[in-house]
Scaffold this active site. Structure first.
Site, mmCIF file in Angstrom:
data_model
loop_
_atom_site.group_PDB
_atom_site.id
_atom_site.type_symbol
_atom_site.label_atom_id
_atom_site.label_comp_id
_atom_site.label_asym_id
_atom_site.label_seq_id
_atom_site.Cartn_x
_atom_site.Cartn_y
_atom_site.Cartn_z
ATOM 1 N N GLU A 25 0.967 -1.346 0.155
ATOM 2 C CA GLU A 25 -0.152 -0.102 -0.016
ATOM 3 C C GLU A 25 0.847 1.256 -0.041
ATOM 4 O O GLU A 25 0.490 2.285 -0.580
ATOM 5 C CB GLU A 25 -0.895 -0.038 1.418
ATOM 6 C CG GLU A 25 -2.026 -0.973 1.014
ATOM 7 C CD GLU A 25 -3.020 -0.799 -0.145
ATOM 8 O OE1 GLU A 25 -3.072 0.490 -0.660
ATOM 9 O OE2 GLU A 25 -3.425 -1.915 -0.559
ATOM 10 N N TYR A 108 -6.732 6.637 3.913
ATOM 11 C CA TYR A 108 -6.813 5.783 3.087
ATOM 12 C C TYR A 108 -6.082 4.198 3.302
ATOM 13 O O TYR A 108 -6.580 3.145 3.284
ATOM 14 C CB TYR A 108 -6.175 6.072 1.476
ATOM 15 C CG TYR A 108 -5.998 5.026 0.515
ATOM 16 C CD1 TYR A 108 -7.245 4.421 -0.088
ATOM 17 C CD2 TYR A 108 -4.869 4.293 0.431
ATOM 18 C CE1 TYR A 108 -7.229 3.256 -0.977
ATOM 19 C CE2 TYR A 108 -4.754 3.322 -0.422
ATOM 20 C CZ TYR A 108 -5.917 2.931 -1.113
ATOM 21 O OH TYR A 108 -5.852 1.710 -1.980
ATOM 22 N N ASP A 126 -10.056 4.643 -3.451
ATOM 23 C CA ASP A 126 -9.021 5.043 -4.171
ATOM 24 C C ASP A 126 -9.718 5.736 -5.532
ATOM 25 O O ASP A 126 -10.853 5.661 -5.512
ATOM 26 C CB ASP A 126 -8.107 4.125 -4.375
ATOM 27 C CG ASP A 126 -8.475 3.032 -5.376
ATOM 28 O OD1 ASP A 126 -9.818 2.967 -5.406
ATOM 29 O OD2 ASP A 126 -7.682 2.106 -5.648
ATOM 30 N N CYS A 178 -14.094 -1.218 -15.306
ATOM 31 C CA CYS A 178 -14.565 0.087 -15.171
ATOM 32 C C CYS A 178 -13.577 1.168 -15.643
ATOM 33 O O CYS A 178 -13.420 1.866 -14.556
ATOM 34 C CB CYS A 178 -15.473 0.296 -13.755
ATOM 35 S SG CYS A 178 -16.455 1.730 -13.827
ATOM 36 N N CYS A 185 -18.650 -2.430 -20.121
ATOM 37 C CA CYS A 185 -19.888 -2.729 -19.059
ATOM 38 C C CYS A 185 -20.659 -4.125 -19.223
ATOM 39 O O CYS A 185 -21.430 -4.676 -18.476
ATOM 40 C CB CYS A 185 -20.851 -1.335 -19.528
ATOM 41 S SG CYS A 185 -20.383 0.253 -19.046
ATOM 42 N N CYS A 188 -19.605 -6.644 -16.838
ATOM 43 C CA CYS A 188 -19.518 -5.955 -15.267
ATOM 44 C C CYS A 188 -20.667 -6.701 -14.463
ATOM 45 O O CYS A 188 -21.577 -6.420 -14.883
ATOM 46 C CB CYS A 188 -19.815 -4.332 -15.448
ATOM 47 S SG CYS A 188 -19.567 -3.697 -13.699
ATOM 48 N N CYS A 194 -26.426 -0.118 -12.410
ATOM 49 C CA CYS A 194 -25.587 0.905 -12.755
ATOM 50 C C CYS A 194 -26.295 1.876 -13.509
ATOM 51 O O CYS A 194 -27.015 1.962 -14.390
ATOM 52 C CB CYS A 194 -24.517 0.656 -13.840
ATOM 53 S SG CYS A 194 -23.175 1.787 -14.178
HETATM 54 S S1 SF4 Z 1 -21.869 -1.013 -15.710
HETATM 55 FE FE1 SF4 Z 1 -21.239 0.757 -14.552
HETATM 56 S S2 SF4 Z 1 -19.977 0.124 -13.039
HETATM 57 FE FE2 SF4 Z 1 -20.078 -1.513 -14.550
HETATM 58 S S3 SF4 Z 1 -18.028 -0.939 -15.910
HETATM 59 FE FE3 SF4 Z 1 -20.224 -0.089 -16.761
HETATM 60 S S4 SF4 Z 1 -19.995 1.944 -16.103
HETATM 61 FE FE4 SF4 Z 1 -18.690 0.936 -14.815
#
Ligand code: SF4
Length: 332
Positions: A25, A108, A126, A178, A185, A188, A194
């Protein structure tokens, strides 16, 4: 990443070594995983425990850190290791509050070590997590002003179960899926809830307040080589940039640096200047060179012979000076 514990070990209750997590870290502050990996391996090989690191020579640690940048981190690394040994019998404390009291550990890092090494339900935020939260909730207020709101959103999602894995998963999601440009997406795990994906705004988030132009500072460095091959170097003051590191004697850095050679001589300017960029400014160093007599008596610095000096021990800005000056002050 060498400091991580794999999913099957983690399932079996194995927790990572807090010393390795803390080191990662500190190294990862302002530096990429790709750059940190080899340094992390090297440090763990040289100093396998926090006790070994606490007992290390400052100069050895600074030299091993050379090239990683932001040298205050290396000084804090040592201070922290020594505090863990002196105040905690060489065992890292496992709570956010106690970690925060150690040198070089801010909110952090305390949250990250506490979550990753001790599986505490702390929220780690972060740049990656900020981006994911801004998109997940379609927040258009610009950073850094929106930090508080993004942190609150991240806190609301932090689970009580496996918070360490969760903290790393969200950071990894931001780093690999992301991403700032072209978020993937389609693969994801948060694609359904989202809000930015649904609104079609993911690519423009998070918004940022425009930065001020980075200023430029100027300096003069004096590079002297003695007839026996020794270089004139000094240890920079503990406080300030590159504090405690080896460097060339020189001027203060500012708009109009004043000449202050370490000894009287017919110093010659190099045609090239060394350029380096720190977090808040660009630095341009004019380089003056001289072949020194064997009996030269500088007012500042010490002549270091090749058996005790290696250019790899120099921080990057000073190494750039060496690389340019060395072309002129070759071996006699
Ligand atoms: S769905 Fe949303 S959180 Fe997932 S990669 Fe796309 S923008 Fe990022």
């Amino acid at each position: 990443m060498p400091w991580r514990v794999g999913p099957s070990d983690r399932k079996a209750g194995v927790l990572p070594d807090p010393y390795a997590v803390w080191m990662s870290e500190i190294m990862l502050q302002q530096t990429t995983v790709a750059a940190v990996r080899d340094y992390h391996r090297k440090f763990l090989a040289l100093w396998p425990t926090v006790g070994d690191l606490a007992a290390a020579d400052d100069a050895d640690v600074m030299a091993a850190w050379a090239g990683l940048g932001y040298y205050a981190r290396a000084r804090n690394l040592l201070k922290c290791a020594r505090a863990v040994v002196a105040e905690h019998d060489g065992v890292f404390p496992d709570s956010y509050e106690q970690l925060l009291k150690l040198p070089g550990i801010g909110p952090y890092t305390a949250a990250a070590v506490s979550a990753i090494a001790f599986d505490r339900p702390e929220t780690v935020v972060d740049g990656n997590v900020e981006r994911v939260m801004a998109r997940l909730h379609d927040i258009h207020a610009p950073l850094p002003g929106s930090k508080g709101e993004l942190t609150t959103k991240a806190q609301a999602l932090t689970p009580q179960s496996r918070p360490g894995d969760y903290a790393q998963a969200v950071m990894d999601l931001g780093a690999t899926i992301c991403t700032p440009r072209n978020p993937a997406c389609g693969i994801c795990p948060w694609r359904d809830p989202c809000a930015a994906r649904l609104a079609g705004t993911a690519a423009e988030l998070p918004k940022k307040t425009p930065k001020k132009k980075t200023p430029t500072r100027f300096g003069i460095v004096y590079v002297a080589r003695r007839t026996d091959g020794a270089w004139l170097l000094e240890t920079r003051p503990e406080k300030g940039l590159l504090g405690g590191m080896l460097g060339w004697p020189g001027s203060e850095w500012g708009d109009e640096p004043e000449e202050n050679p370490p000894y009287e001589a017919d110093w010659q300017p190099l045609n090239a200047e060394a350029r380096h960029t720190f977090t808040h400014f660009h630095l341009r160093l004019k380089i003056m060179v001289d072949y020194a007599d064997i009996d030269a008596t500088p007012l500042r610095g010490t002549f270091l012979t090749p058996d005790v000096f290696s250019p790899t021990a120099l921080p990057t800005a000073m190494r750039k000076v060496f690389d340019l000056a060395h072309m002129t002050l070759r071996d006699n």
